[in-house]
Scaffold this active site. Structure first.
Site, PDB file in Angstrom:
ATOM      1  N   ALA B  77       0.853  -1.201   0.000  1.00  0.00           N
ATOM      2  CA  ALA B  77       0.000   0.000   0.000  1.00  0.00           C
ATOM      3  C   ALA B  77       0.884   1.244   0.000  1.00  0.00           C
ATOM      4  O   ALA B  77       1.869   1.308   0.726  1.00  0.00           O
ATOM      5  CB  ALA B  77      -0.896   0.010   1.234  1.00  0.00           C
ATOM      6  N   TYR B 145       7.938  11.499  -3.587  1.00  0.00           N
ATOM      7  CA  TYR B 145       7.672  10.069  -3.633  1.00  0.00           C
ATOM      8  C   TYR B 145       8.946   9.273  -3.334  1.00  0.00           C
ATOM      9  O   TYR B 145       8.970   8.426  -2.432  1.00  0.00           O
ATOM     10  CB  TYR B 145       7.132   9.701  -5.013  1.00  0.00           C
ATOM     11  CG  TYR B 145       6.933   8.222  -5.217  1.00  0.00           C
ATOM     12  CD1 TYR B 145       5.888   7.557  -4.597  1.00  0.00           C
ATOM     13  CD2 TYR B 145       7.779   7.490  -6.039  1.00  0.00           C
ATOM     14  CE1 TYR B 145       5.701   6.192  -4.776  1.00  0.00           C
ATOM     15  CE2 TYR B 145       7.598   6.132  -6.231  1.00  0.00           C
ATOM     16  CZ  TYR B 145       6.556   5.488  -5.601  1.00  0.00           C
ATOM     17  OH  TYR B 145       6.385   4.143  -5.780  1.00  0.00           O
TER      18      TYR B 145
END
Lengths: 318, 318
Positions: B77, B145
């Site tokens: 996830a 990210y």
């Protein structure tokens, strides 16, 4: 020029505050006084260019408000309790990683784009290359503290790329000197005051560490800020020497006029995630013309002298 | 053996769920369905060895509760919206860094000590060495990210050292194949359905990227888990080739039977923090005997075929 210093009442932070004032600039010190000391800012408080804001780096609103009008941020506030990471893993995440995110966001809100950050040689984990250069092979983290500082470095890099920040990342060895209140010299001094005949040392005493005197450290910080020209400027700061914990313990005892017996907890490291050797290649910062004025032994002795003259730092605060 | 898969309804996660069931093991899929799809778990749902728990990785209590009785965690996830980091910098911090901390803490609570983690080739930033090996020089982060995934890697390393975990860190290139619902093939396919005559490409189309087919990826993951013996096992996963965005766009159009005109946004990268070339040295995983069965072109075509047969994935959900 107006600087903002998080952890401004701490060891390195308060020395930075005094340095900034000595340079004739303005400074806002931001500190939650969890480990910072008001006494360290006594001299600064006399100066009209100094402002103190009591606040936590996790208090986003206060942080952003306090930063108004500043041009440059030194982010020194951190959980520096390297050894106890496993006792409370959340502390490094919150006080280092998340707090640094809040600092970067507060800067964005205030249109401040330059930041100097206190990282650590611990980000190299158990370095394969020693002395360790900034371009060492991609390291594996071995402590929650190192991992959190690495996470902060990553955030700074991403903000440099994404938001046009100019960032100065300093990978420190351990710093020594006036206002030092945390680490092995502090612990050894305290133990020897309690029991001058014996000193118990974590590990086998052969762990090798490098140290840098705080004023040399600040000289290096300003050398880099004035000369480095990248978006992301990463510099190791340390001395070109190391000592064993045993050496340091001997210098401390000697300065205190003691001849204690050393006993050892054993093992090749002081605690889980401790690196038996942190020794940084400082060729990059030296190439800018900086070099330390003091060696490790000088730094240790100056720290002992500070502690002898300021035994109030050992008092437990309520 | 009972596995726990965060992001178990997502692209890679749901393929992993099916793979685990095919191996005859039990699996709990944990997903908040923010991007995961119930349809991907339809087949798994028929299997008595499968359990689905709807929950968020930021919901610590539910996460720890759902993990009870599991032996191994695949933590897939994540906020995978690489491009929009600067629009909402908090997302990567929360959904990647903090969520990973919660996963590690939930494991601790449940005495689970083995974890496989989906990191990314983005942690190499703008790599100086290409193809980039795991031991590349210490990189500077260029995206929120990448920075958040690096922070996760650091946490995994620290937990391995501090709490005796065994961790498997997979630095993926972009993954392609069935159930792919996010990334350039998805975007290009969608744009070409809307306007078959023209395709607008971010950057100059010459950004070079490497891709790996999802089943090859899962083969590699199990190869590593079965053979790697370190506390911290870090492996690049990718193919030994790359393509230009232009190549990929041509293959997609061709497979769709179209001959669109390509137009370009310009510049050498698609977005801020985009790397013009992500191309990993996969010698380490190959040395364990793994090699991909499919090339990049195969992966792109399989993805187009999946999208053609599953146009429901383009429907906006409420």
């Amino acid at each position: 020029m107006k600087y903002f210093v998080t952890g401004g009442a701490g060891f390195i932070g308060s020395n930075m505050v005094d340095r900034i004032l000595a340079r004739g600039d303005e400074v806002v010190a931001y500190d939650n006084f969890s480990t910072g000391r008001r006494e360290f800012l006594e001299q600064a408080s006399q100066n009209s260019s100094f402002t103190l804001v009591e606040g936590d780096t996790l208090d986003r609103e206060k942080l952003a408000y306090a930063m108004q009008g500043c041009d440059f941020v030194f982010h020194f506030a951190a959980n520096a309790d390297v050894r106890m990471g496993c006792e409370h893993p959340k502390k490094d995440l919150e006080q280092n990683t998340i707090a640094t995110f809040y600092v970067l966001e507060a800067m964005r809100k205030n249109k401040i784009s330059r930041i100097g950050f206190s990282s650590t040689g611990s980000v190299y984990g158990e370095a394969e290359v020693v002395p360790t250069p900034e371009q060492a092979p991609f390291p594996v983290q071995t402590s929650l503290y190192g991992a959190s500082k690495l996470a902060c470095e990553g955030l700074l890099g991403a903000y440099a790329e994404g938001f046009g920040y100019t960032v100065y990342i300093f990978r420190f060895v351990s710093i020594l000197g006036e206002r030092y209140t945390h680490g092995h010299v502090f612990d050894f001094y305290k133990k020897l005051k309690e029991n001058p005949k014996s000193l118990h040392i974590l590990g086998n005493g052969k762990q090798r560490k490098s140290y840098l005197y705080v004023q040399d450290c600040l000289d290096a910080v300003f050398t880099v800020i004035e000369q480095a020209k990248e978006k992301v400027n990463i510099y190791n700061l340390g001395t070109d020497e190391y000592c064993e914990v045993n050496d340091s313990a001997s210098w401390i005892a000697q300065r205190m006029g003691l001849e204690p017996e050393f006993t050892y907890a054993g093992g090749d490291r002081g605690w889980v995630g401790d690196n038996p050797l942190i020794y940084l290649d400082t060729g990059k910062v030296r190439s800018l013309g900086w070099k330390p004025k003091y060696g490790i032994r000088d730094g240790v002795l100056k720290t002992v002298d500070f502690l002898e003259n300021n035994e109030w730092v050992f008092e437990v605060r309520r």
